[in-house]
Design a protein around this motif. Structure first.
Motif, mmCIF file in Angstrom:
data_model
loop_
_atom_site.group_PDB
_atom_site.id
_atom_site.type_symbol
_atom_site.label_atom_id
_atom_site.label_comp_id
_atom_site.label_asym_id
_atom_site.label_seq_id
_atom_site.Cartn_x
_atom_site.Cartn_y
_atom_site.Cartn_z
ATOM 1 N N ALA A 103 -3.915 7.929 -3.111
ATOM 2 C CA ALA A 103 -3.225 6.857 -3.823
ATOM 3 C C ALA A 103 -3.572 5.506 -3.237
ATOM 4 C CB ALA A 103 -1.717 7.079 -3.755
ATOM 5 N N ASP B 67 -5.786 2.505 -2.768
ATOM 6 C CA ASP B 67 -6.891 2.005 -3.575
ATOM 7 C C ASP B 67 -7.512 0.748 -2.981
ATOM 8 O OD1 ASP B 67 -4.793 0.333 -3.961
ATOM 9 O OD2 ASP B 67 -5.208 -0.013 -6.076
ATOM 10 N N LEU C 160 0.650 12.921 -14.774
ATOM 11 C CA LEU C 160 -0.576 12.866 -15.557
ATOM 12 C C LEU C 160 -1.370 14.173 -15.432
ATOM 13 C CD1 LEU C 160 -1.999 9.266 -15.118
ATOM 14 C CD2 LEU C 160 -1.262 10.393 -17.209
ATOM 15 N N ARG D 235 2.332 6.123 -6.952
ATOM 16 C CA ARG D 235 1.184 6.707 -7.641
ATOM 17 C C ARG D 235 1.221 8.225 -7.580
ATOM 18 N NH1 ARG D 235 -2.801 2.339 -5.706
ATOM 19 N NH2 ARG D 235 -3.224 1.243 -7.651
ATOM 20 N N THR D 236 1.700 8.739 -6.454
ATOM 21 C CA THR D 236 1.667 10.193 -6.308
ATOM 22 C C THR D 236 2.445 10.880 -7.431
ATOM 23 O OG1 THR D 236 1.381 9.898 -3.955
ATOM 24 C CG2 THR D 236 2.058 12.070 -4.694
ATOM 25 N N VAL E 4 -9.087 7.607 -7.037
ATOM 26 C CA VAL E 4 -7.754 7.075 -6.766
ATOM 27 C C VAL E 4 -6.741 7.732 -7.687
ATOM 28 C CG1 VAL E 4 -6.352 4.998 -6.793
ATOM 29 C CG2 VAL E 4 -8.699 4.888 -5.984
ATOM 30 N N LYS E 5 -5.614 8.120 -7.099
ATOM 31 C CA LYS E 5 -4.499 8.638 -7.901
ATOM 32 C C LYS E 5 -3.829 7.478 -8.613
ATOM 33 C CE LYS E 5 -3.123 12.090 -4.476
ATOM 34 N NZ LYS E 5 -2.006 12.392 -3.567
ATOM 35 N N PRO E 6 -3.308 7.571 -9.763
ATOM 36 C CA PRO E 6 -3.442 8.739 -10.631
ATOM 37 C C PRO E 6 -4.838 8.784 -11.266
ATOM 38 C CG PRO E 6 -2.098 7.043 -11.675
ATOM 39 C CD PRO E 6 -2.476 6.513 -10.340
ATOM 40 N N PHE E 7 -5.339 9.987 -11.390
ATOM 41 C CA PHE E 7 -6.722 10.141 -11.842
ATOM 42 C C PHE E 7 -6.752 10.765 -13.233
ATOM 43 C CE2 PHE E 7 -5.213 13.690 -9.424
ATOM 44 C CZ PHE E 7 -5.483 14.761 -10.237
ATOM 45 N N SER F 20 0.837 -1.199 0.000
ATOM 46 C CA SER F 20 0.000 0.000 0.000
ATOM 47 C C SER F 20 0.876 1.255 0.000
ATOM 48 C CB SER F 20 -0.902 -0.053 1.227
ATOM 49 O OG SER F 20 -1.444 1.197 1.476
ATOM 50 N N GLU G 282 -2.045 16.612 -18.561
ATOM 51 C CA GLU G 282 -3.437 16.801 -18.984
ATOM 52 C C GLU G 282 -3.846 18.264 -18.873
ATOM 53 O OE1 GLU G 282 -6.134 12.858 -18.439
ATOM 54 O OE2 GLU G 282 -5.506 13.864 -16.602
ATOM 55 N N ILE H 113 3.180 9.707 -10.316
ATOM 56 C CA ILE H 113 2.502 9.440 -11.581
ATOM 57 C C ILE H 113 1.286 10.353 -11.711
ATOM 58 C CG2 ILE H 113 1.162 7.722 -12.847
ATOM 59 C CD1 ILE H 113 3.058 5.619 -11.632
ATOM 60 N N ALA H 114 0.586 10.517 -10.609
ATOM 61 C CA ALA H 114 -0.570 11.418 -10.626
ATOM 62 C C ALA H 114 -0.133 12.824 -10.992
ATOM 63 C CB ALA H 114 -1.240 11.411 -9.258
ATOM 64 N N VAL H 115 1.019 13.250 -10.459
ATOM 65 C CA VAL H 115 1.528 14.584 -10.771
ATOM 66 C C VAL H 115 1.791 14.710 -12.264
ATOM 67 C CG1 VAL H 115 3.452 16.157 -10.467
ATOM 68 C CG2 VAL H 115 2.503 14.953 -8.491
ATOM 69 N N SER I 167 2.660 1.564 -3.338
ATOM 70 C CA SER I 167 1.783 2.029 -4.409
ATOM 71 C C SER I 167 1.454 3.506 -4.207
ATOM 72 C CB SER I 167 0.512 1.190 -4.450
ATOM 73 O OG SER I 167 -0.227 1.384 -3.279
ATOM 74 N N HIS I 168 1.309 3.894 -2.956
ATOM 75 C CA HIS I 168 1.050 5.312 -2.691
ATOM 76 C C HIS I 168 2.209 6.164 -3.161
ATOM 77 C CE1 HIS I 168 1.161 8.989 -0.201
ATOM 78 N NE2 HIS I 168 -0.142 8.972 -0.417
#
Lengths: 592, 235
Positions: B79, B81, A365, A358-359, B99-102, A351, A369, A361-363, A354-355
């Protein structure tokens, strides 16, 4: 495994494989069957054999006594020892006794009998000898039983019970079953001969083959009386040869043993039936017992079976188990505890990982976008790209940290170990971190001595840099960092002291866990770390055979200590290892 | 619409802010839980985008304290999930979970849905009478099927009034929801936007209640208004 479905029972081939070898219950039943069967068989054999021997002994002793009395009396009267008391006149169904002299011509004798031409009784009388006292006269007379009525008028009924000792064989024998076996005169016969083979005396119904010579006895003298070779079993009868003390005459006495044989057969049958019954009861009992004993095991296996990733908190109910199974259940429960803890650690790690992944990656993306949603100014594009770049580099360090940990976990973190001085390593780390410390307005002081350890300079430098980074990030504004390298007799010690906020005991206990971060740091310095730094430090230090520890006080700061064994301590060991296995060391150094 | 973003990752916060501002939101930001909670309690936000893992005060605790006082729609952005995380977040009072990434489109759609639901609407196309319709998805306003081009600020004001139609919206509410805390909210700025809107859509669409605020009549009452207007024109 333990539980067998009824279907498997139907497969007769490979029953052992399917049933007994895979089921405790089955093998228990099979083994009990075998053991119980063996025991029962043994007892049946012992019982049968004992009975047989006792019967034979009884018959033998009876016949010997009979023979001796015939010998002693010189002749045999018209009385036979019978099994119902012994002093009856034995008669066949025609009313004759076994030794009558006048027999109507043409009337056949009993089958297998020799016609009584040479009846000793007749010979004795003709010789004018006075008739010897009848053998039966010496025996006590017993009241004949009611069923022996057919004994006829010659029966000497008497009421005397004063048996002389040693003659009990007649008394102990049970009543004959005349209805089934015919009259008792058929049971006994004798022949008395000179050593030359001349027949002196014989019973009326002597079987023809009774005259066959006995096997030669190896015993001489009086012992021959007890010579077992002087008795034999011939065609359903038992014969005993008795010598007179001078060995000039012998007498062979015999009797038919059909009745005893039948008794033994019946005994065998009964024993067999009882043994079979006991075996069946034993098997059933074993099956039930095994089920009873193993039912908690079934419960345990059911619980274990139900245990999945989502139901790891289930435990075996120990309370109803009062046997050794309780220990097993407790051990299993303890294992589940560890399993659950490990599983939860793994879940938390995944967890967290992944957190952390992901953070950024979220940035990336979100930035792309957003930037591409409409036309932007060059300034905005630049901002978006630099944010993407920051996130990518963050991901890179994170991935590298994770890979390092994974390598350490699987034992593939390869150290290029050699004797190194810690002084330049720590100095280099301090130099590289100095700009950052200055940006954060922290004072950096060091007191370093030379200490040689056996290790990888790159990795140890990384450890020191990590500790210094933490000291900067967790420090108070305008705080201080103090680095020392000391050594004592057997170990070198690197300490990094900061004047930060310190940690609570709770935080300290999680400090070396992966992805753990003291909360304040994230806000203080914009969370540059991933929470993997100290975990990696610990892996590296432990690979070097050292220890990393922290002493901390909330509000006062923390001191991180790395203790490594000094080189001269490990030198001897390492040298022998190199001598022992130079290949490994060479490959390790070349691959680095 | 006014939104609060609570997110500790500065780059993500920047991107989120950009996205929402592009969509005409007035955006406030907070980089940690404590300041996020403070802002959320002080201001009347239409929606809050809340990160789960925050320094000082976790999103979980922030939500718990916020829900004790307010029912502002909250979208959890995290993040994590795991199903358990999602359940925990929603049970704690989050209205939605992402959930990130969104995906940018999904985030904006979910925010629109949250705002719409909070205003008691279920449709994205609102008919306001006098031939005026507003498309909340595409942020467009039509009069008699002809698109009326509005500026982002004008649209925001009109959208807010439309979502709260039938009620008098005080000027202070409009200020709170249309301008973020960094905007210079000059008192006559709102008047300028309102008069622009009236010029573009027609005088009758937005009614001024002097001393109280502005109102767009709900469809039933606006139908009467149309009748009145036709009577007026007839006479």
């Amino acid at each position: 495994m333990v539980e067998l479905t009824s279907k498997r029972w139907l497969g007769i081939p490979g029953l052992w494989n399917r049933f007994a070898s895979r089921s405790i219950r089955g093998s228990l039943v099979v083994w009990v069957t075998l053991l119980l069967g063996a025991v029962l068989l043994f007892f049946a054999v012992v019982l049968y054999e004992t009975n047989r021997r006792l019967t034979i002994e009884r018959i033998e002793s009876e016949l010997r006594s009979f023979g001796f009395s015939v010998l002693a009396n010189g002749r045999f009267g018209n009385r036979f020892p019978t099994t119902d008391g012994g002093n009856r006149v034995d008669r066949d169904r025609h009313g004759r006794d076994g030794f009558e002299r006048e027999r109507p011509i043409g009337e056949p004798g009993p089958p297998g009998m020799i016609p009584p031409e040479q009846n000793s009784d007749a010979a004795g009388r003709e010789a004018g000898k006075p008739p010897l006292p009848l053998i039966a006269d010496q025996f006590p007379q017993e009241q004949p039983e009611r069923r022996n009525d057919r004994n006829g008028p010659n029966s000497r009924g008497g009421g005397r019970n004063d048996f002389p000792p040693g003659e009990s064989f007649l008394r102990n024998a049970g009543p004959p079953d005349f209805d089934r076996r015919g009259p008792p005169e058929r049971m006994y016969f004798f022949v008395r001969r000179e050593e030359t083979g001349e027949i002196i005396d014989r019973s009326f119904d002597l079987p023809e083959d009774a005259l066959a010579p006995f096997p030669e006895s190896k015993l001489r003298g009086p012992a021959a009386i007890h010579d077992p070779t002087q008795s034999r079993s011939v065609n359903g009868r038992w014969e005993v040869k008795v010598f007179d003390p001078s060995r000039t005459r012998s007498i062979v006495v015999g009797r038919w043993i059909q009745r005893e044989w039948d008794d033994l057969q019946r005994l065998l049958l009964r024993t067999g039936l009882i043994a079979l019954l006991s075996l069946i009861i034993g098997i059933a009992g074993t099956w039930l017992l095994a089920r009873r004993v193993l039912s908690p095991l079934d419960d345990i296996s059911k619980t274990v079976d139900k245990l999945t990733a989502s139901t790891l908190n289930q435990r075996i109910d120990v309370a109803p188990l009062k046997t050794e199974l309780q220990a097993l259940a407790e051990v299993l429960n303890a294992t589940f505890d560890r399993l659950q803890a490990g599983f939860e650690r793994q879940v938390r790690f995944t967890s967290d990982a992944s957190h952390e992944l992901r953070t950024p990656i979220a940035v990336v993306l979100a930035q792309t976008e957003h930037a591409l949603a409409r036309e932007r100014s060059a300034q905005e594009y630049r901002q978006a790209l630099s944010a993407c770049g920051r996130s990518a580099s963050r991901m890179r360090t994170l991935v590298e940290s994770l890979l390092a940990l994974a390598r350490a976990d699987s034992g593939r973190l390869q150290l290029n170990c050699q004797p190194i001085d810690l002084l330049p390593v720590v100095e280099h780390a301090i130099e590289s971190i100095k700009p950052k410390a200055e940006t954060n307005q922290l004072k950096l002081a060091a007191q370093l001595t030379s200490a040689t350890v056996f290790g990888d300079a790159v990795f140890l430098g990384q450890v020191v840099t990590n500790l210094l980074n933490n000291a900067i990030e967790y420090n108070a504004p305008e705080g201080m960092i103090f680095v020392t390298v000391t050594s004592d007799t057997d170990s070198a010690r690197i300490s990094v002291v900061d004047t930060g906020r310190g940690m609570s005991a709770e935080e300290r206990s999680h400090l070396f866990e992966r992805f753990f971060r003291a909360d304040a740091a994230r806000s203080a310095s914009g969370s540059t770390g991933h929470g993997l730094g100290l975990a990696i430090c610990r892996e590296i230090v432990e690979l070097h055979g050292g220890k990393i520890d922290v002493s901390t006080e909330l509000g006062r700061g923390s001191t991180f200590c790395v203790v490594l064994p000094l080189y001269r301590e490990v030198a001897a060991k390492i040298t022998t290892e190199i001598e022992a296995d130079p290949e490994t060391i060479n490959s390790q150094t070349t691959s680095e | 619409m006014r939104a609060l973003i609570v997110e500790d990752q500065p780059d993500l916060l920047f991107a989120l802010r950009g996205m929402l501002e592009d969509e005409g939101y007035a955006v406030d930001t907070a980089a940690d839980g404590e300041s996020g909670l403070h802002r959320a309690l002080v201001w009347e936000y239409d929606v809050i985008v809340l990160d789960w893992m925050l320094p000082r005060l976790s999103g979980f605790d922030l939500l718990k304290q916020l829900r004790a006082k307010k029912s502002t729609p909250v979208l959890m952005l995290t993040a994590r999930d795991g199903v358990a995380d999602r359940v925990q977040g929603l049970d704690q009072g989050a209205d939605d979970y992402l959930v990130k990434p969104f995906d940018r489109g999904e985030l904006l759609a979910r925010l629109r849905a949250l705002i719409r639901r909070a205003a008691g609407e279920s449709e994205s196309l609102l008919e306001l009478g006098q031939g005026v319709t507003i498309n909340l998805i595409h942020r467009k306003v039509f009069r008699d099927d002809v698109e009326i081009v509005l500026t982002a600020r004008e649209y925001s004001i009109f959208e807010y009034l439309a979502l709260h139609r039938g009620r008098v919206v005080p000027r202070t509410d409009l200020y709170d929801h249309i301008f973020d805390e960094n905007d210079e909210s000059l008192s006559n700025l709102l008047d300028v936007h309102i008069s622009n809107l009236r010029r573009k859509l027609g005088r009758d669409v937005i009614e001024t209640r002097r001393g109280l605020g502005y109102i767009i009549h709900s469809q039933a009452s606006s139908a009467e208004l149309v009748d009145d207007a036709s009577h007026d024109s007839a006479s």
